[in-house]
Scaffold this motif. Structure first.
Motif, PDB file in Angstrom:
ATOM      1  N   LEU A   1       0.687  -1.609  -0.192  1.00  0.00           N
ATOM      2  CA  LEU A   1       0.317  -0.045  -0.163  1.00  0.00           C
ATOM      3  C   LEU A   1       0.733   1.319  -0.088  1.00  0.00           C
ATOM      4  CD1 LEU A   1      -2.644  -0.930   2.759  1.00  0.00           C
ATOM      5  CD2 LEU A   1      -3.042  -0.715   0.290  1.00  0.00           C
ATOM      6  N   GLN A   2       2.111   1.153   1.071  1.00  0.00           N
ATOM      7  CA  GLN A   2       3.107   2.025   0.794  1.00  0.00           C
ATOM      8  C   GLN A   2       3.547   2.569  -1.022  1.00  0.00           C
ATOM      9  OE1 GLN A   2       3.997   4.846   3.205  1.00  0.00           O
ATOM     10  NE2 GLN A   2       2.149   3.610   4.852  1.00  0.00           N
ATOM     11  N   GLU A   3       3.690   1.702  -0.829  1.00  0.00           N
ATOM     12  CA  GLU A   3       3.933   1.342  -2.329  1.00  0.00           C
ATOM     13  C   GLU A   3       3.278   2.142  -3.498  1.00  0.00           C
ATOM     14  OE1 GLU A   3       7.098   1.524  -5.596  1.00  0.00           O
ATOM     15  OE2 GLU A   3       7.660   1.872  -3.370  1.00  0.00           O
ATOM     16  N   SER A   4       2.581   1.298  -3.404  1.00  0.00           N
ATOM     17  CA  SER A   4       1.005   1.788  -4.177  1.00  0.00           C
ATOM     18  C   SER A   4       1.013   3.798  -4.223  1.00  0.00           C
ATOM     19  CB  SER A   4       0.185   1.862  -4.207  1.00  0.00           C
ATOM     20  OG  SER A   4      -0.188   0.123  -4.869  1.00  0.00           O
ATOM     21  N   LEU A   5       0.721   3.868  -2.665  1.00  0.00           N
ATOM     22  CA  LEU A   5       0.877   5.285  -2.885  1.00  0.00           C
ATOM     23  C   LEU A   5       1.163   6.411  -2.617  1.00  0.00           C
ATOM     24  CD1 LEU A   5      -1.294   7.598  -1.101  1.00  0.00           C
ATOM     25  CD2 LEU A   5       0.474   7.426   0.976  1.00  0.00           C
ATOM     26  N   LYS A   6       3.110   5.705  -2.802  1.00  0.00           N
ATOM     27  CA  LYS A   6       4.049   6.653  -3.562  1.00  0.00           C
ATOM     28  C   LYS A   6       3.430   6.790  -5.161  1.00  0.00           C
ATOM     29  CE  LYS A   6       7.558   5.378  -0.105  1.00  0.00           C
ATOM     30  NZ  LYS A   6       8.647   4.657   0.127  1.00  0.00           N
ATOM     31  N   GLN A   7       3.466   5.939  -5.762  1.00  0.00           N
ATOM     32  CA  GLN A   7       3.112   5.765  -7.544  1.00  0.00           C
ATOM     33  C   GLN A   7       2.314   6.613  -7.430  1.00  0.00           C
ATOM     34  OE1 GLN A   7       2.715   1.831  -8.482  1.00  0.00           O
ATOM     35  NE2 GLN A   7       4.618   0.980  -7.626  1.00  0.00           N
ATOM     36  N   LEU A   8       1.075   6.585  -6.588  1.00  0.00           N
ATOM     37  CA  LEU A   8      -0.363   7.188  -6.469  1.00  0.00           C
ATOM     38  C   LEU A   8       0.175   8.604  -6.582  1.00  0.00           C
ATOM     39  CD1 LEU A   8      -3.009   5.168  -4.557  1.00  0.00           C
ATOM     40  CD2 LEU A   8      -2.669   5.944  -7.259  1.00  0.00           C
ATOM     41  N   GLN A   9       0.774   9.365  -5.937  1.00  0.00           N
ATOM     42  CA  GLN A   9       1.179  10.667  -5.637  1.00  0.00           C
ATOM     43  C   GLN A   9       2.417  10.885  -6.950  1.00  0.00           C
ATOM     44  OE1 GLN A   9       3.190   9.925  -1.666  1.00  0.00           O
ATOM     45  NE2 GLN A   9       1.034  10.643  -0.081  1.00  0.00           N
ATOM     46  N   ALA A  10       3.213  10.595  -7.891  1.00  0.00           N
ATOM     47  CA  ALA A  10       3.810  10.245  -8.222  1.00  0.00           C
ATOM     48  C   ALA A  10       3.228  10.339  -9.520  1.00  0.00           C
ATOM     49  CB  ALA A  10       4.702  10.025  -8.638  1.00  0.00           C
ATOM     50  N   ALA A  11       1.560   9.833  -9.768  1.00  0.00           N
ATOM     51  CA  ALA A  11       1.254   9.835 -11.039  1.00  0.00           C
ATOM     52  C   ALA A  11       0.253  11.312 -10.863  1.00  0.00           C
ATOM     53  CB  ALA A  11       0.433   9.014 -11.341  1.00  0.00           C
ATOM     54  N   GLN A  12      -0.292  11.474  -8.945  1.00  0.00           N
ATOM     55  CA  GLN A  12      -0.578  13.212  -9.503  1.00  0.00           C
ATOM     56  C   GLN A  12      -0.075  14.443  -9.762  1.00  0.00           C
ATOM     57  OE1 GLN A  12      -1.579  14.172  -5.799  1.00  0.00           O
ATOM     58  NE2 GLN A  12      -3.699  14.911  -6.006  1.00  0.00           N
ATOM     59  N   ALA A  13       0.670  13.966  -9.233  1.00  0.00           N
ATOM     60  CA  ALA A  13       2.097  15.358  -9.178  1.00  0.00           C
ATOM     61  C   ALA A  13       2.514  15.268 -10.799  1.00  0.00           C
ATOM     62  CB  ALA A  13       3.589  15.052  -8.793  1.00  0.00           C
ATOM     63  N   GLN A  14       2.752  14.421 -11.996  1.00  0.00           N
ATOM     64  CA  GLN A  14       3.010  14.441 -13.177  1.00  0.00           C
ATOM     65  C   GLN A  14       1.756  14.894 -13.870  1.00  0.00           C
ATOM     66  OE1 GLN A  14       4.244  10.880 -13.938  1.00  0.00           O
ATOM     67  NE2 GLN A  14       6.017  10.455 -13.141  1.00  0.00           N
ATOM     68  N   LEU A  15       0.092  14.414 -12.876  1.00  0.00           N
ATOM     69  CA  LEU A  15      -0.929  15.135 -13.805  1.00  0.00           C
ATOM     70  C   LEU A  15      -1.339  16.774 -14.009  1.00  0.00           C
ATOM     71  CD1 LEU A  15      -3.403  14.722 -15.167  1.00  0.00           C
ATOM     72  CD2 LEU A  15      -4.578  14.251 -12.698  1.00  0.00           C
ATOM     73  N   LEU A  16      -0.614  17.182 -12.236  1.00  0.00           N
ATOM     74  CA  LEU A  16      -0.483  18.278 -12.380  1.00  0.00           C
ATOM     75  C   LEU A  16       0.153  19.584 -13.154  1.00  0.00           C
ATOM     76  CD1 LEU A  16      -0.603  18.427  -8.691  1.00  0.00           C
ATOM     77  CD2 LEU A  16      -2.818  19.043  -9.592  1.00  0.00           C
ATOM     78  N   PHE A  17       1.269  18.634 -13.217  1.00  0.00           N
ATOM     79  CA  PHE A  17       2.298  19.160 -14.134  1.00  0.00           C
ATOM     80  C   PHE A  17       2.348  19.335 -16.006  1.00  0.00           C
ATOM     81  CE2 PHE A  17       6.885  18.820 -16.002  1.00  0.00           C
ATOM     82  CZ  PHE A  17       7.352  20.631 -15.731  1.00  0.00           C
ATOM     83  N   ALA A  18       1.518  17.942 -16.056  1.00  0.00           N
ATOM     84  CA  ALA A  18       1.256  18.016 -16.908  1.00  0.00           C
ATOM     85  C   ALA A  18      -0.171  19.046 -17.785  1.00  0.00           C
ATOM     86  CB  ALA A  18       0.717  16.855 -17.406  1.00  0.00           C
ATOM     87  N   ASP A  19      -0.996  19.253 -16.587  1.00  0.00           N
ATOM     88  CA  ASP A  19      -1.993  20.142 -16.227  1.00  0.00           C
ATOM     89  C   ASP A  19      -1.470  21.294 -16.595  1.00  0.00           C
ATOM     90  OD1 ASP A  19      -4.457  21.760 -16.514  1.00  0.00           O
ATOM     91  OD2 ASP A  19      -3.565  22.059 -14.930  1.00  0.00           O
ATOM     92  N   ARG A  20      -0.464  21.748 -15.570  1.00  0.00           N
ATOM     93  CA  ARG A  20       0.079  23.283 -15.946  1.00  0.00           C
ATOM     94  C   ARG A  20       0.536  23.762 -17.842  1.00  0.00           C
ATOM     95  NH1 ARG A  20       2.625  22.573 -10.765  1.00  0.00           N
ATOM     96  NH2 ARG A  20       4.667  22.675 -12.254  1.00  0.00           N
ATOM     97  N   LEU A  21       1.263  22.317 -18.095  1.00  0.00           N
ATOM     98  CA  LEU A  21       2.724  22.685 -19.316  1.00  0.00           C
ATOM     99  C   LEU A  21       1.344  22.739 -20.664  1.00  0.00           C
ATOM    100  CD1 LEU A  21       4.795  20.487 -19.021  1.00  0.00           C
ATOM    101  CD2 LEU A  21       5.055  23.260 -18.592  1.00  0.00           C
ATOM    102  N   ALA A  22       0.264  22.462 -20.269  1.00  0.00           N
ATOM    103  CA  ALA A  22      -1.037  22.125 -20.757  1.00  0.00           C
ATOM    104  C   ALA A  22      -1.239  23.398 -21.045  1.00  0.00           C
ATOM    105  CB  ALA A  22      -1.655  21.314 -21.336  1.00  0.00           C
TER     106      ALA A  22
END
Length: 324
Positions: free
Chosen positions: A64-85
């Motif tokens: 679960l901790q690993e999944s949480l880290k992956q989800l946080q990383a995915a969320q950060a990438q999504l936020l970054f992608a939205d800003r760049l878009a």
């Protein structure tokens, strides 16, 4: 004889009773030993079961901790992608915003250079004053370009998860500078920015929220009607110890059937290639993660208002003293 025989009968009966009692005692002892062995066996089984379950829980927790880290990383990438878009959508306007002051700078520097060559260093006081003013104007233009680039650098900075005190008014003005060209093409910007205490947040992500709201407001208004429309941004301190930010427009409004869906991921009414459907969903995610709230009210043909409420920043020392 009878008494003696009766006495003998009593002795036999007493002997039998003693043997029966001894047998019962041995049986009880044996039963106790069996029960104890069974309890020890049950306890051993229980301990082994607990150990196995603990190991399973530890493994599940690690996953679960690993999944949480992956989800946080995915969320950060999504936020970054939205800003760049969003920056990509504004690229033409940003280029114009930078080119205008650059052309002004180049023109003023050319003028000063020509004047220096013409006067051969012996300019009159009036000519010297004109050159000084031209250089000062060029410096103002360069500072304007610097501010635009700084705001772009802030928005294009990778995510980090640390929150802290954020100046809401400064974040709003940064977002306005990035969206300035499109704003001028579609509406008059009205600022009612009252000084408010810092909020708990993340500077880049709050700027991203405000930029998304401003871009949505501009897209609700057709180009070329700036004189007849306005986009209003305001700040105020609410009675519930929070800061309220409102972004209003006089655009086309949102149909009632869409109001409950606009914060859903990938929901958009814009044509293909114009909107991703992530902007408002990202805004909702950022604001709620900060413990705030974002809501919308709209009327077809009369415009839309987004209201963002953010909690005030409180230093960790204050929170600790309150808890004590």
């Amino acid at each position: 004889m009878k008494a003696r025989s009766m006495g003998g009968q009593f002795t036999v009966i007493e002997g039998r009773a003693e043997r029966a009692e001894a047998i019962r005692t041995r049986l009880l002892k044996a039963e106790a030993e069996i029960t104890e062995r069974e309890m020890r066996h049950s306890n051993a089984l229980l301990e082994e079961t607990v150990r196995q379950r603990t190991c399973e829980l530890e493994l599940a927790n690690a996953r679960l901790q690993e999944s949480l880290k992956q989800l946080q990383a995915a969320q950060a990438q999504l936020l970054f992608a939205d800003r760049l878009a969003t920056i990509g959508q504004l690229a033409a306007g940003l280029g114009h915003e930078i080119n205008n002051p650059l052309a002004f700078i180049i023109g003023n520097l050319d003028y000063v250079q020509q004047q220096l060559v013409r006067t051969a260093g012996a300019a009159t006081p009036e000519e010297q004053q004109e050159m000084i003013e031209a250089i000062a104007d060029a410096r103002d233009g360069a500072e304007r370009v610097s501010l635009i680039v700084r705001d772009l650098k802030v928005l294009s900075h990778p995510n980090d998860l640390e929150n802290g005190p954020v100046d809401v008014v400064a974040s709003l003005r940064s977002a306005v500078k990035v969206a300035a060209y499109e704003l001028r093409e579609r509406a008059t910007l009205v600022e009612e920015l009252v000084a408010v205490p810092p909020v708990n947040g993340h500077k880049v992500r709050l700027c991203q929220v405000f930029l998304n709201l401003l871009v949505n407001a501009t897209h609700a208004i057709s180009p070329g009607q700036a004189a007849r429309n306005e986009i209003r941004i305001s700040t105020r301190l609410s009675s519930s110890r929070g800061v309220v930010v409102e972004v209003s427009d006089t655009g086309c409004g949102i149909p009632p059937e869409n109001l409950e869906r606009i914060f859903n991921p990938f929901f958009t009414t814009k044509p293909v290639g114009v909107g991703t459907g992530l902007g408002l969903s990202v805004c909702h995610g950022i604001i709620t993660a900060l413990g705030g709230d974002i809501s919308v009210r709209s009327e077809m043909g009369h415009g839309t208002t987004f209201t963002v409420t953010l909690p005030l920043y409180e230093a960790q020392e204050e929170l600790t003293s309150r808890a004590a």
